[in-house]
Design an enzyme around this catalytic site. Structure first.
Site, PDB file in Angstrom:
ATOM      1  N   HIS A  87       0.836  -1.208   0.000  1.00  0.00           N
ATOM      2  CA  HIS A  87       0.000   0.000   0.000  1.00  0.00           C
ATOM      3  C   HIS A  87       0.869   1.256   0.000  1.00  0.00           C
ATOM      4  O   HIS A  87       0.538   2.267   0.616  1.00  0.00           O
ATOM      5  CB  HIS A  87      -0.981  -0.001   1.179  1.00  0.00           C
ATOM      6  CG  HIS A  87      -2.112  -0.976   0.970  1.00  0.00           C
ATOM      7  ND1 HIS A  87      -3.222  -0.678   0.206  1.00  0.00           N
ATOM      8  CD2 HIS A  87      -2.279  -2.248   1.376  1.00  0.00           C
ATOM      9  CE1 HIS A  87      -4.032  -1.729   0.171  1.00  0.00           C
ATOM     10  NE2 HIS A  87      -3.479  -2.707   0.872  1.00  0.00           N
ATOM     11  N   THR A  88       1.989   1.158  -0.700  1.00  0.00           N
ATOM     12  CA  THR A  88       2.875   2.316  -0.832  1.00  0.00           C
ATOM     13  C   THR A  88       2.905   2.828  -2.267  1.00  0.00           C
ATOM     14  O   THR A  88       3.264   3.978  -2.492  1.00  0.00           O
ATOM     15  CB  THR A  88       4.311   1.942  -0.426  1.00  0.00           C
ATOM     16  OG1 THR A  88       4.678   0.767  -1.149  1.00  0.00           O
ATOM     17  CG2 THR A  88       4.411   1.658   1.065  1.00  0.00           C
ATOM     18  N   ASP A  89       2.543   1.978  -3.250  1.00  0.00           N
ATOM     19  CA  ASP A  89       2.703   2.413  -4.660  1.00  0.00           C
ATOM     20  C   ASP A  89       1.874   3.656  -4.956  1.00  0.00           C
ATOM     21  O   ASP A  89       2.364   4.607  -5.560  1.00  0.00           O
ATOM     22  CB  ASP A  89       2.410   1.269  -5.654  1.00  0.00           C
ATOM     23  CG  ASP A  89       1.026   0.640  -5.550  1.00  0.00           C
ATOM     24  OD1 ASP A  89       0.283   0.937  -4.586  1.00  0.00           O
ATOM     25  OD2 ASP A  89       0.684  -0.174  -6.446  1.00  0.00           O
ATOM     26  N   GLY A 118      -8.222 -14.128  -7.894  1.00  0.00           N
ATOM     27  CA  GLY A 118      -8.734 -13.444  -6.709  1.00  0.00           C
ATOM     28  C   GLY A 118      -7.974 -13.801  -5.447  1.00  0.00           C
ATOM     29  O   GLY A 118      -8.540 -13.831  -4.359  1.00  0.00           O
ATOM     30  N   GLY A 136      -4.960 -12.301  -4.507  1.00  0.00           N
ATOM     31  CA  GLY A 136      -3.983 -11.274  -4.150  1.00  0.00           C
ATOM     32  C   GLY A 136      -2.630 -11.535  -4.783  1.00  0.00           C
ATOM     33  O   GLY A 136      -1.611 -11.009  -4.346  1.00  0.00           O
ATOM     34  N   GLU A 191      -7.385  -1.612 -15.933  1.00  0.00           N
ATOM     35  CA  GLU A 191      -7.889  -2.085 -14.636  1.00  0.00           C
ATOM     36  C   GLU A 191      -8.640  -0.971 -13.907  1.00  0.00           C
ATOM     37  O   GLU A 191      -9.694  -1.193 -13.323  1.00  0.00           O
ATOM     38  CB  GLU A 191      -6.733  -2.641 -13.794  1.00  0.00           C
ATOM     39  CG  GLU A 191      -6.149  -3.895 -14.435  1.00  0.00           C
ATOM     40  CD  GLU A 191      -5.101  -4.606 -13.582  1.00  0.00           C
ATOM     41  OE1 GLU A 191      -5.299  -4.716 -12.366  1.00  0.00           O
ATOM     42  OE2 GLU A 191      -4.092  -5.062 -14.145  1.00  0.00           O
ATOM     43  N   ASP A 232       1.560  -4.190  -9.369  1.00  0.00           N
ATOM     44  CA  ASP A 232       1.337  -5.513  -9.968  1.00  0.00           C
ATOM     45  C   ASP A 232       1.776  -5.549 -11.436  1.00  0.00           C
ATOM     46  O   ASP A 232       2.438  -6.487 -11.881  1.00  0.00           O
ATOM     47  CB  ASP A 232      -0.156  -5.895  -9.907  1.00  0.00           C
ATOM     48  CG  ASP A 232      -0.753  -5.652  -8.534  1.00  0.00           C
ATOM     49  OD1 ASP A 232       0.023  -5.522  -7.572  1.00  0.00           O
ATOM     50  OD2 ASP A 232      -1.992  -5.568  -8.428  1.00  0.00           O
ATOM     51  N   TYR A 273     -10.414  -0.988  -0.818  1.00  0.00           N
ATOM     52  CA  TYR A 273      -9.100  -0.548  -1.300  1.00  0.00           C
ATOM     53  C   TYR A 273      -9.152   0.948  -1.617  1.00  0.00           C
ATOM     54  O   TYR A 273      -8.276   1.717  -1.213  1.00  0.00           O
ATOM     55  CB  TYR A 273      -8.740  -1.369  -2.536  1.00  0.00           C
ATOM     56  CG  TYR A 273      -7.401  -1.042  -3.149  1.00  0.00           C
ATOM     57  CD1 TYR A 273      -6.243  -1.685  -2.736  1.00  0.00           C
ATOM     58  CD2 TYR A 273      -7.290  -0.089  -4.157  1.00  0.00           C
ATOM     59  CE1 TYR A 273      -5.009  -1.394  -3.303  1.00  0.00           C
ATOM     60  CE2 TYR A 273      -6.068   0.218  -4.725  1.00  0.00           C
ATOM     61  CZ  TYR A 273      -4.940  -0.435  -4.301  1.00  0.00           C
ATOM     62  OH  TYR A 273      -3.725  -0.134  -4.869  1.00  0.00           O
TER      63      TYR A 273
HETATM   64  C1  GLA Z   1      -3.005  -4.358  -4.851  1.00  0.00           C
HETATM   65  C2  GLA Z   1      -2.892  -3.229  -5.868  1.00  0.00           C
HETATM   66  C3  GLA Z   1      -1.459  -2.688  -5.893  1.00  0.00           C
HETATM   67  C4  GLA Z   1      -0.960  -2.330  -4.503  1.00  0.00           C
HETATM   68  C5  GLA Z   1      -1.226  -3.486  -3.533  1.00  0.00           C
HETATM   69  C6  GLA Z   1      -0.893  -3.133  -2.122  1.00  0.00           C
HETATM   70  O1  GLA Z   1      -2.241  -5.455  -5.264  1.00  0.00           O
HETATM   71  O2  GLA Z   1      -3.246  -3.681  -7.138  1.00  0.00           O
HETATM   72  O3  GLA Z   1      -1.406  -1.581  -6.748  1.00  0.00           O
HETATM   73  O4  GLA Z   1      -1.536  -1.147  -4.050  1.00  0.00           O
HETATM   74  O5  GLA Z   1      -2.581  -3.907  -3.571  1.00  0.00           O
HETATM   75  O6  GLA Z   1       0.473  -2.944  -1.963  1.00  0.00           O
END
Ligand code: GLA
Length: 417
Positions: A48-50, A137, A139, A180, A192, A249
């Site tokens: 959750h840093t991108d 689905g 992650g 997306e 991702d 999210y």
């Molecule tokens: C998902 C999102 C990414 C990123 C992660 C958390 O995978 O698609 O962009 O934010 O959560 O790091």
């Protein structure tokens, strides 16, 4: 005694290409022009840093999505997948608007839509058939594996010339993200897709999401071989439901954007660097948090700032071979995601607790959270045992049976036939 836990093996080039090409022939009665494949990922640290212009450290999985493609002269797109081989979905790129395609077809169709919007007018319609071994689905970026394999395939059949260099691939990554975000309605940040198209075999990819960086500045390859240290990386898919387009999210992203506004900066990375590079990071962090209006916002921001700080520390520990320290940083990241960012669910918490109690050097959820997978750094040869212990605990708690895979740092997407 619980059933033995299922391990998901990756498809080889041959198997994946055969499955996609066979489906293509049976669905469309023609030969595909080629087959491309792009991988899922796990993120080692930097979660959750991108979308906060921060740092991440993914590896590509050996598990990939394969797509057989043939271009068409008109603007029709037809897609089919081995999951539902009898149902071909059709869309038209002509006049297509954001959110104009529903269901899974939005992901591949959205890539062509995004490329055309970005000025690649040579992209027209196409027929495509998908086969994948990336668990859906979970992650593990099954969506990015699909959008990125499509982007590479379209690059190939329409001769865009972007897939052959790391720099060129940025345009394909942008199209995958656009698809997306704006066709499928999943507000993913870029981790991702970058992992799927930029990772190198035997390496973790240190990604820097600050705006305005060149391709070279935004990514560094860091050697990543767990077995060199007598370790392996276990990935366990909890099978707890996970979706990025259900609002949770997005609400985390919005909390961060709101906090950045309150702090008078463009993104939380700016404050993270100030805090993490100061002589006394703990006090600097408290000073920043004191400016925020409520406990929830403070905890969200604390996660982002400390998580960005942990990434270079992890890279450093890994490079020195200090795997105990790397494991402690993974644990700290996991705890921060659980207690400060609040993106875990009971299945993730149980899996992490059991992995740690079995002696994992570090264990944490990976990816967006709210379901999905954990990663655990365990002694080489013990992954299966640890996974089974987690499956036993899940059975006791009445959770769905989990699945597992072992992760080695693999290559980014490329043409396989
Ligand atoms: C998902 C999102 C990414 C990123 C992660 C958390 O995978 O698609 O962009 O934010 O959560 O790091």
């Amino acid at each position: 005694m619980t059933e033995p836990i299922e391990f998901i093996d990756p498809l080889s080039d041959e198997e994946g290409a055969d499955q996609a090409a066979d489906l293509f022939r049976s669905a469309y009665g023609q030969e595909p022009q080629g087959v491309w494949a792009s991988p899922g990922r796990v993120n080692l640290i930097g979660e959750h840093t991108d979308y906060n212009a921060g740092l991440c450290l993914p590896i590509a999985l050996p598990h990939r999505t394969f797509v057989a493609i043939r271009p068409r002269a008109d603007t029709t797109v037809r897609v089919v997948s081995t999951l539902s081989p009898d149902s071909v979905t059709t869309a038209d790129l002509d006049g297509l608007q954001a959110r104009g395609v529903k269901g899974w077809a939005a992901y591949p169709v959205g890539v062509a839509w995004a490329l055309r919007k970005a000025g690649y007018s040579q992209v027209t319609g196409f027929d495509a058939a998908f086969a994948s071994c990336v668990p859906l689905g979970s992650g593990l970026s099954s969506s990015a594996a699909m959008t990125c394999s499509t982007a590479l395939g379209l690059d190939g059949v329409f001769g865009l010339g972007k897939g052959d260099s790391d720099e060129g691939r940025l345009a394909l990554i942008d199209a995958a993200i656009d698809s997306e975000n704006n066709m499928a309605g999943a507000s993913t940040g870029g981790l991702d897709q970058s992992a799927s198209l930029r990772c190198r075999e035997g390496h973790a990819l240190l990604l820097d999401f600050r705006p305005g960086l060149t391709a070279q500045q935004s990514a560094h390859q860091e050697a990543c071989d767990f077995s060199k240290y007598g370790l392996e990386l276990l990935v366990l898919d909890t099978q707890a439901q996970h979706a990025l387009n259900d609002g949770q999210y997005l609400s985390r992203r919005q909390a961060c954007e709101n906090a950045a506004r309150l702090l008078g900066v463009d993104n939380l990375r700016e404050v993270a660097d100030e805090v993490n590079e100061s002589a006394d990071p703990a006090s600097a962090l408290e000073e920043v948090l004191a400016k925020l209006p409520d406990d929830v916002t403070r905890r969200r921001v604390r996660h982002v700032i400390t998580e960005i700080g942990r990434v270079p520390q992890f890279v450093d520990a890994f490079a020195r071979g200090d795997m105990e320290q790397a494991g402690r940083l993974m644990d700290a990241s996991g705890d921060s995601l659980r207690y400060d960012y609040e993106v875990t669910v009971p299945e993730l918490d149980t899996a992490v607790e059991v992995a740690r109690s079995c002696g994992a050097l570090g264990a944490r959820m990976t990816g967006g959270g709210f379901g999905g997978s954990i990663i655990a750094l365990v002694k080489e040869g013990t992954g299966r045992q640890v996974a089974q212990k987690i499956a036993d605990a899940f059975a006791q708690k009445g959770f769905h049976a989990p699945r597992a895979l072992s992760a080695v740092a693999s290559a980014s997407g490329h043409r396989v036939r």
